[in-house]
Design a protein around this motif. Sequence first.
Motif, PDB file in Angstrom:
ATOM      1  N   SER A   7      43.395  22.811  18.058  1.00 36.06           N
ATOM      2  CA  SER A   7      44.644  23.409  17.596  1.00 36.06           C
ATOM      3  C   SER A   7      45.798  22.614  18.171  1.00 36.06           C
ATOM      4  O   SER A   7      46.028  22.626  19.384  1.00 36.06           O
ATOM      5  N   TYR A   8      46.520  21.920  17.313  1.00 33.34           N
ATOM      6  CA  TYR A   8      47.639  21.085  17.767  1.00 33.34           C
ATOM      7  C   TYR A   8      48.749  21.926  18.396  1.00 33.34           C
ATOM      8  O   TYR A   8      49.302  21.566  19.440  1.00 33.34           O
ATOM      9  N   SER A   9      49.070  23.057  17.784  1.00 34.37           N
ATOM     10  CA  SER A   9      50.143  23.903  18.310  1.00 34.37           C
ATOM     11  C   SER A   9      49.770  24.479  19.674  1.00 34.37           C
ATOM     12  O   SER A   9      50.598  24.509  20.595  1.00 34.37           O
ATOM     13  N   ARG A  10      48.503  24.911  19.823  1.00 35.29           N
ATOM     14  CA  ARG A  10      48.065  25.466  21.105  1.00 35.29           C
ATOM     15  C   ARG A  10      48.057  24.386  22.192  1.00 35.29           C
ATOM     16  O   ARG A  10      48.439  24.629  23.343  1.00 35.29           O
ATOM     17  N   LEU A  11      47.640  23.184  21.806  1.00 43.58           N
ATOM     18  CA  LEU A  11      47.613  22.071  22.755  1.00 43.58           C
ATOM     19  C   LEU A  11      49.019  21.748  23.249  1.00 43.58           C
ATOM     20  O   LEU A  11      49.250  21.611  24.457  1.00 43.58           O
ATOM     21  N   ARG A  12      49.977  21.623  22.327  1.00 47.32           N
ATOM     22  CA  ARG A  12      51.346  21.291  22.719  1.00 47.32           C
ATOM     23  C   ARG A  12      51.978  22.388  23.559  1.00 47.32           C
ATOM     24  O   ARG A  12      52.727  22.103  24.507  1.00 47.32           O
ATOM     25  N   ASP A  13      51.676  23.636  23.230  1.00 49.20           N
ATOM     26  CA  ASP A  13      52.211  24.751  23.996  1.00 49.20           C
ATOM     27  C   ASP A  13      51.709  24.713  25.438  1.00 49.20           C
ATOM     28  O   ASP A  13      52.485  24.877  26.387  1.00 49.20           O
ATOM     29  N   ARG A  14      50.409  24.457  25.606  1.00 52.41           N
ATOM     30  CA  ARG A  14      49.846  24.396  26.955  1.00 52.41           C
ATOM     31  C   ARG A  14      50.367  23.178  27.705  1.00 52.41           C
ATOM     32  O   ARG A  14      50.692  23.266  28.899  1.00 52.41           O
ATOM     33  N   ARG A  15      50.464  22.059  27.018  1.00 50.73           N
ATOM     34  CA  ARG A  15      51.009  20.842  27.651  1.00 50.73           C
ATOM     35  C   ARG A  15      52.427  21.087  28.154  1.00 50.73           C
ATOM     36  O   ARG A  15      52.776  20.734  29.284  1.00 50.73           O
ATOM     37  N   ASP A  16      53.261  21.699  27.313  1.00 52.02           N
ATOM     38  CA  ASP A  16      54.657  21.939  27.680  1.00 52.02           C
ATOM     39  C   ASP A  16      54.777  22.913  28.854  1.00 52.02           C
ATOM     40  O   ASP A  16      55.644  22.749  29.720  1.00 52.02           O
ATOM     41  N   LYS A  17      53.913  23.921  28.890  1.00 44.22           N
ATOM     42  CA  LYS A  17      53.958  24.879  29.993  1.00 44.22           C
ATOM     43  C   LYS A  17      53.548  24.217  31.314  1.00 44.22           C
ATOM     44  O   LYS A  17      54.153  24.455  32.364  1.00 44.22           O
ATOM     45  N   ILE A  18      52.514  23.382  31.257  1.00 45.21           N
ATOM     46  CA  ILE A  18      52.085  22.679  32.471  1.00 45.21           C
ATOM     47  C   ILE A  18      53.213  21.780  32.978  1.00 45.21           C
ATOM     48  O   ILE A  18      53.517  21.746  34.180  1.00 45.21           O
ATOM     49  N   CYS A  19      53.845  21.050  32.050  1.00 43.78           N
ATOM     50  CA  CYS A  19      54.875  20.090  32.443  1.00 43.78           C
ATOM     51  C   CYS A  19      56.141  20.789  32.941  1.00 43.78           C
ATOM     52  O   CYS A  19      56.694  20.431  33.993  1.00 43.78           O
ATOM     53  N   SER A  20      56.599  21.810  32.207  1.00 43.28           N
ATOM     54  CA  SER A  20      57.877  22.436  32.553  1.00 43.28           C
ATOM     55  C   SER A  20      57.765  23.462  33.674  1.00 43.28           C
ATOM     56  O   SER A  20      58.651  23.559  34.531  1.00 43.28           O
ATOM     57  N   ARG A  21      56.675  24.207  33.696  1.00 44.41           N
ATOM     58  CA  ARG A  21      56.543  25.256  34.711  1.00 44.41           C
ATOM     59  C   ARG A  21      55.861  24.771  35.995  1.00 44.41           C
ATOM     60  O   ARG A  21      56.333  25.041  37.098  1.00 44.41           O
ATOM     61  N   ALA A  22      54.761  24.051  35.832  1.00 45.03           N
ATOM     62  CA  ALA A  22      53.976  23.669  37.007  1.00 45.03           C
ATOM     63  C   ALA A  22      54.443  22.371  37.659  1.00 45.03           C
ATOM     64  O   ALA A  22      54.499  22.270  38.888  1.00 45.03           O
ATOM     65  N   LEU A  23      54.798  21.359  36.849  1.00 48.20           N
ATOM     66  CA  LEU A  23      55.061  20.034  37.418  1.00 48.20           C
ATOM     67  C   LEU A  23      56.536  19.695  37.604  1.00 48.20           C
ATOM     68  O   LEU A  23      56.865  18.834  38.427  1.00 48.20           O
ATOM     69  N   ARG A  24      57.408  20.337  36.867  1.00 50.77           N
ATOM     70  CA  ARG A  24      58.832  19.990  36.975  1.00 50.77           C
ATOM     71  C   ARG A  24      59.360  20.081  38.409  1.00 50.77           C
ATOM     72  O   ARG A  24      60.135  19.201  38.831  1.00 50.77           O
ATOM     73  N   PRO A  25      58.984  21.093  39.212  1.00 49.49           N
ATOM     74  CA  PRO A  25      59.509  21.163  40.588  1.00 49.49           C
ATOM     75  C   PRO A  25      59.105  19.976  41.466  1.00 49.49           C
ATOM     76  O   PRO A  25      59.732  19.748  42.511  1.00 49.49           O
ATOM     77  N   TYR A  26      58.081  19.217  41.034  1.00 51.49           N
ATOM     78  CA  TYR A  26      57.586  18.115  41.860  1.00 51.49           C
ATOM     79  C   TYR A  26      58.136  16.762  41.407  1.00 51.49           C
ATOM     80  O   TYR A  26      57.808  15.735  42.030  1.00 51.49           O
ATOM     81  N   ILE A  27      58.940  16.737  40.343  1.00 51.55           N
ATOM     82  CA  ILE A  27      59.481  15.465  39.856  1.00 51.55           C
ATOM     83  C   ILE A  27      60.301  14.801  40.968  1.00 51.55           C
ATOM     84  O   ILE A  27      61.197  15.395  41.547  1.00 51.55           O
TER      85      ILE A  27
END
Length: 286
Positions: A7-27
């Motif tokens: 599912s392309y939409s599900r994949l992008r949604d999960r990717r965006d959540k990982i990047c914006s919620r989990a990893l952004r504070p560590y940039i």
Amino acid sequence: MTQTPFSYSRLRDRRDKICSRALRPYIGANIVGATVYDICKDIMAELPATVVETALYDSVRVLAGTQMTQEVAADLSWRIAGNIDKLIDGQPVLNWTRQLGDEIVPVVVDAVRPFKRKKSPGFIFSCRALAGSPCPMIFTQFLSRGSCTAISRTLGFSAPWGAYPYSTAMHFVNLLFFAHIEAARSREMPSFATVSASSSMIKINRKLIEVRCRAKPCPDQFEHGCEFCWLGTDQCEFATHKNTYETRDCAACNTEGFFDPKDNGAVCVRCRYLRNHVECAGNADT
């Protein structure tokens, strides 16, 4: 080779959540031992509970000693989101170094350009792996003109007499399909000779194809083909290139032409496009 649900939409949604919620504070942070544990904990909050934590840790700890840049965060988010099944099975997901076995990988066409290989005219496809072991790398694959025509209906184009027939390989940009990666062909990068597409992929592809083939009108009411349009995907979802072009004087046609803002050359996009196609056609006849 087994084709897993995608599912392309599900994949992008999960990717965006990982990047914006989990990893952004560590940039901008340096990744050290303690940071790895913190990153894994925050990523786990965005993943199914069935993911094996040690597999995730082994996927992240290879970054120890580096800095979490925006690019690193984006790649890591893609790789994890595209390989949830492996993490659930306890397998870490690492950067692609070689193809260990045949694999069906969902890809999106990032770019297309004319190319000649020996006496065979065709195109170089830049494909981004959306899941599987190559994810999220962009790899290239040469397809002859005949191969482009052959795969067109698989990806969602109609028959030549239909409403949205295949006419140019530039219309493959941003289309989705499954690349059947073969380990025996994949030396320096993944390589495939067979493609397929799910019904959901064709549905997404058709939205682009119908406008590009003018089965549905251009949203900006332009009459020229999408492959000749100056708008990029930064301004139009139906565009066949990324960056919106700028105007400069062209040394080939001696008129004002369109140039990719990242291109420092003296020949406009249209002249280069036509020249490449003429060269390929000429080589096909020799």
